[in-house]
Design a protein around this motif. Structure first.
Motif, PDB file in Angstrom:
ATOM      1  N   ASN A 119      10.335   7.843  -4.217  1.00 21.95           N
ATOM      2  CA  ASN A 119       9.309   6.947  -4.751  1.00 21.95           C
ATOM      3  C   ASN A 119       9.367   5.605  -4.043  1.00 21.95           C
ATOM      4  OD1 ASN A 119       7.548   7.819  -7.099  1.00 21.95           O
ATOM      5  ND2 ASN A 119       9.539   8.505  -7.860  1.00 21.95           N
ATOM      6  N   ASP A 120       8.213   4.983  -3.882  1.00 24.96           N
ATOM      7  CA  ASP A 120       8.173   3.574  -3.518  1.00 24.96           C
ATOM      8  C   ASP A 120       7.844   2.791  -4.786  1.00 24.96           C
ATOM      9  OD1 ASP A 120       5.262   3.415  -3.829  1.00 24.96           O
ATOM     10  OD2 ASP A 120       5.131   4.495  -1.934  1.00 24.96           O
ATOM     11  N   LEU A 121       7.780   1.475  -4.678  1.00 26.45           N
ATOM     12  CA  LEU A 121       7.550   0.660  -5.865  1.00 26.45           C
ATOM     13  C   LEU A 121       6.251   1.012  -6.580  1.00 26.45           C
ATOM     14  CD1 LEU A 121       8.679  -2.958  -4.886  1.00 26.45           C
ATOM     15  CD2 LEU A 121       9.637  -1.492  -6.653  1.00 26.45           C
ATOM     16  N   LEU A 122       5.202   1.261  -5.818  1.00 30.53           N
ATOM     17  CA  LEU A 122       3.915   1.518  -6.438  1.00 30.53           C
ATOM     18  C   LEU A 122       3.841   2.899  -7.067  1.00 30.53           C
ATOM     19  CD1 LEU A 122       1.509  -0.127  -3.833  1.00 30.53           C
ATOM     20  CD2 LEU A 122       2.608  -1.138  -5.828  1.00 30.53           C
ATOM     21  N   SER A 123       4.305   3.915  -6.342  1.00 21.90           N
ATOM     22  CA  SER A 123       4.246   5.266  -6.902  1.00 21.90           C
ATOM     23  C   SER A 123       5.122   5.389  -8.148  1.00 21.90           C
ATOM     24  CB  SER A 123       4.654   6.294  -5.849  1.00 21.90           C
ATOM     25  OG  SER A 123       6.031   6.191  -5.526  1.00 21.90           O
ATOM     26  N   LEU A 124       6.259   4.689  -8.156  1.00 23.52           N
ATOM     27  CA  LEU A 124       7.157   4.783  -9.310  1.00 23.52           C
ATOM     28  C   LEU A 124       6.483   4.324 -10.591  1.00 23.52           C
ATOM     29  CD1 LEU A 124      10.095   5.257 -10.414  1.00 23.52           C
ATOM     30  CD2 LEU A 124      10.399   2.800 -10.142  1.00 23.52           C
ATOM     31  N   GLU A 162       0.843  -1.195   0.000  1.00 23.79           N
ATOM     32  CA  GLU A 162       0.000   0.000   0.000  1.00 23.79           C
ATOM     33  C   GLU A 162       0.881   1.249   0.000  1.00 23.79           C
ATOM     34  OE1 GLU A 162      -3.383   2.152   2.805  1.00 23.79           O
ATOM     35  OE2 GLU A 162      -3.268  -0.034   2.724  1.00 23.79           O
ATOM     36  N   SER A 163       0.558   2.173  -0.884  1.00 24.94           N
ATOM     37  CA  SER A 163       1.253   3.457  -0.962  1.00 24.94           C
ATOM     38  C   SER A 163       0.239   4.569  -0.732  1.00 24.94           C
ATOM     39  CB  SER A 163       1.920   3.633  -2.332  1.00 24.94           C
ATOM     40  OG  SER A 163       2.538   4.903  -2.444  1.00 24.94           O
ATOM     41  N   GLN A 164       0.570   5.492   0.172  1.00 29.02           N
ATOM     42  CA  GLN A 164      -0.301   6.622   0.469  1.00 29.02           C
ATOM     43  C   GLN A 164       0.494   7.917   0.332  1.00 29.02           C
ATOM     44  OE1 GLN A 164      -2.103   6.238   4.350  1.00 29.02           O
ATOM     45  NE2 GLN A 164      -2.388   4.035   4.134  1.00 29.02           N
ATOM     46  N   GLY A 165      -0.166   8.949  -0.170  1.00 29.73           N
ATOM     47  CA  GLY A 165       0.535  10.225  -0.309  1.00 29.73           C
ATOM     48  C   GLY A 165      -0.327  11.278  -0.935  1.00 29.73           C
ATOM     49  N   LEU A 173       2.001  14.092 -10.260  1.00 32.32           N
ATOM     50  CA  LEU A 173       2.934  13.124  -9.685  1.00 32.32           C
ATOM     51  C   LEU A 173       2.375  12.587  -8.376  1.00 32.32           C
ATOM     52  CD1 LEU A 173       6.504  14.659 -10.123  1.00 32.32           C
ATOM     53  CD2 LEU A 173       5.695  12.509 -11.093  1.00 32.32           C
ATOM     54  N   LEU A 174       2.594  11.308  -8.139  1.00 31.47           N
ATOM     55  CA  LEU A 174       2.247  10.720  -6.847  1.00 31.47           C
ATOM     56  C   LEU A 174       3.460  10.837  -5.930  1.00 31.47           C
ATOM     57  CD1 LEU A 174       0.378   7.455  -7.927  1.00 31.47           C
ATOM     58  CD2 LEU A 174      -0.505   9.778  -7.691  1.00 31.47           C
ATOM     59  N   ILE A 175       3.284  11.508  -4.809  1.00 29.57           N
ATOM     60  CA  ILE A 175       4.375  11.727  -3.863  1.00 29.57           C
ATOM     61  C   ILE A 175       4.048  10.966  -2.582  1.00 29.57           C
ATOM     62  CG2 ILE A 175       5.689  13.438  -2.559  1.00 29.57           C
ATOM     63  CD1 ILE A 175       4.901  15.462  -4.723  1.00 29.57           C
ATOM     64  N   PRO A 176       4.724   9.860  -2.308  1.00 28.81           N
ATOM     65  CA  PRO A 176       4.354   9.018  -1.165  1.00 28.81           C
ATOM     66  C   PRO A 176       4.775   9.609   0.175  1.00 28.81           C
ATOM     67  CG  PRO A 176       6.289   8.123  -2.267  1.00 28.81           C
ATOM     68  CD  PRO A 176       5.823   9.289  -3.111  1.00 28.81           C
ATOM     69  N   ASN A 177       3.914   9.414   1.160  1.00 27.15           N
ATOM     70  CA  ASN A 177       4.229   9.725   2.547  1.00 27.15           C
ATOM     71  C   ASN A 177       4.374   8.461   3.387  1.00 27.15           C
ATOM     72  OD1 ASN A 177       4.108  12.561   2.222  1.00 27.15           O
ATOM     73  ND2 ASN A 177       1.868  12.499   2.345  1.00 27.15           N
ATOM     74  N   LYS A 178       3.711   7.397   2.928  1.00 22.40           N
ATOM     75  CA  LYS A 178       3.748   6.138   3.672  1.00 22.40           C
ATOM     76  C   LYS A 178       3.695   4.970   2.691  1.00 22.40           C
ATOM     77  CE  LYS A 178       1.168   5.710   7.354  1.00 22.40           C
ATOM     78  NZ  LYS A 178      -0.031   5.486   8.225  1.00 22.40           N
ATOM     79  N   TYR A 179       4.497   3.952   2.977  1.00 24.56           N
ATOM     80  CA  TYR A 179       4.503   2.736   2.160  1.00 24.56           C
ATOM     81  C   TYR A 179       4.461   1.544   3.108  1.00 24.56           C
ATOM     82  CZ  TYR A 179       6.034  -0.761  -1.280  1.00 24.56           C
ATOM     83  OH  TYR A 179       6.124  -1.860  -2.094  1.00 24.56           O
TER      84      TYR A 179
END
Length: 231
Positions: free
Chosen positions: A150-155, A73-76, A82-88
């Motif tokens: 980036n995390d895997l999902l946001s990338l 799960e990716s949240q941001g 662009l998706l900018i993650p705050n939590k993965y």
């Protein structure tokens, strides 16, 4: 080189629907389908997003992996498309072990805190060979050895923004949370010539195609995951 093949078609998420859901097949060479990955992306009215992936083994792979499944799960926030993650978050479960990692991004300090939770089963047999199970839990915190945006999902959803060119023969290396735990290394490869033609024929699409190589064990214990992606 071990190859898990996941064909992912990324839609134009920012100009169309705010919710995207799909299910992808996971296959490995001659063994065919080994599992499924269910994915959802939700863009909320306050310009925040949430991506969820549930990957699980099927058939013989389910038996060999003791019913292993993985949750991501990716949240941001969404900024300039662009998706900018705050939590993965990653969760790995099977019949004998449960693991959860929560990555918290601190952009000001360029640090990422990892909260770890683990639960293992302890099996013992008495003199009558009767099985007794007990679970042991542990928790810890640490910082990653590197910082990434980036995390895997946001990338994967940001890929056209972060890859300069999809010209055949190009390759790029990124640092990504959720890839190699030591340095975050992840490779984006655009094949060329015969390799590109074979990939085009296999995927049967004229869209952009590239290979993602992740140097990390996964649900089927392969040391290197290779994904074929369509954008």
């Amino acid at each position: 080189m071990n190859k898990i093949i996941i064909v992912i078609i990324f839609l134009s998420i920012f100009s169309n629907a705010k919710t995207f859901e799909a299910t992808y097949k996971i296959s490995y060479g001659i063994f065919g389908e080994l599992g499924l990955a269910k994915t959802s992306l939700e863009i909320l009215p306050n310009n925040t997003y949430k991506i969820k992936v549930h990957a699980y083994a099927t058939g013989i792979a389910k038996f060999l992996s003791s019913n292993k499944e993985e949750f991501y799960e990716s949240q941001g926030v969404v900024r300039d498309n662009l998706l900018i993650p705050n939590k993965y978050i990653t969760v790995t479960n099977n019949d004998y072990k449960k693991r959860k990692k929560t990555y918290l991004f601190n952009y000001k300090k360029k640090q990422i805190l990892v909260k770890k939770y683990e639960k293992k089963v302890n099996i013992k047999y008495d003199e009558n060979l009767k099985k007794k199970e007990s679970w042991k839990t542990s928790e810890s915190k640490e910082f990653t050895n590197f910082f990434a945006t980036n995390d895997l999902l946001s990338l994967f959803f940001n890929i056209t923004k972060v890859v300069p060119s999809f010209e055949q023969g190009n390759s790029y290396t990124f640092k990504v949370i959720g890839a190699n735990k030591d340095n975050g290394k992840l490779d984006i490869i655009i094949p060329k010539n015969k390799a590109y033609k074979e990939l085009q024929e296999a995927l049967n699409t004229k869209n952009k195609k590239f290979i993602v190589a992740i140097h990390q064990k996964n649900i089927f214990k392969f040391k290197r995951r290779t994904f074929y992606i369509i954008k």
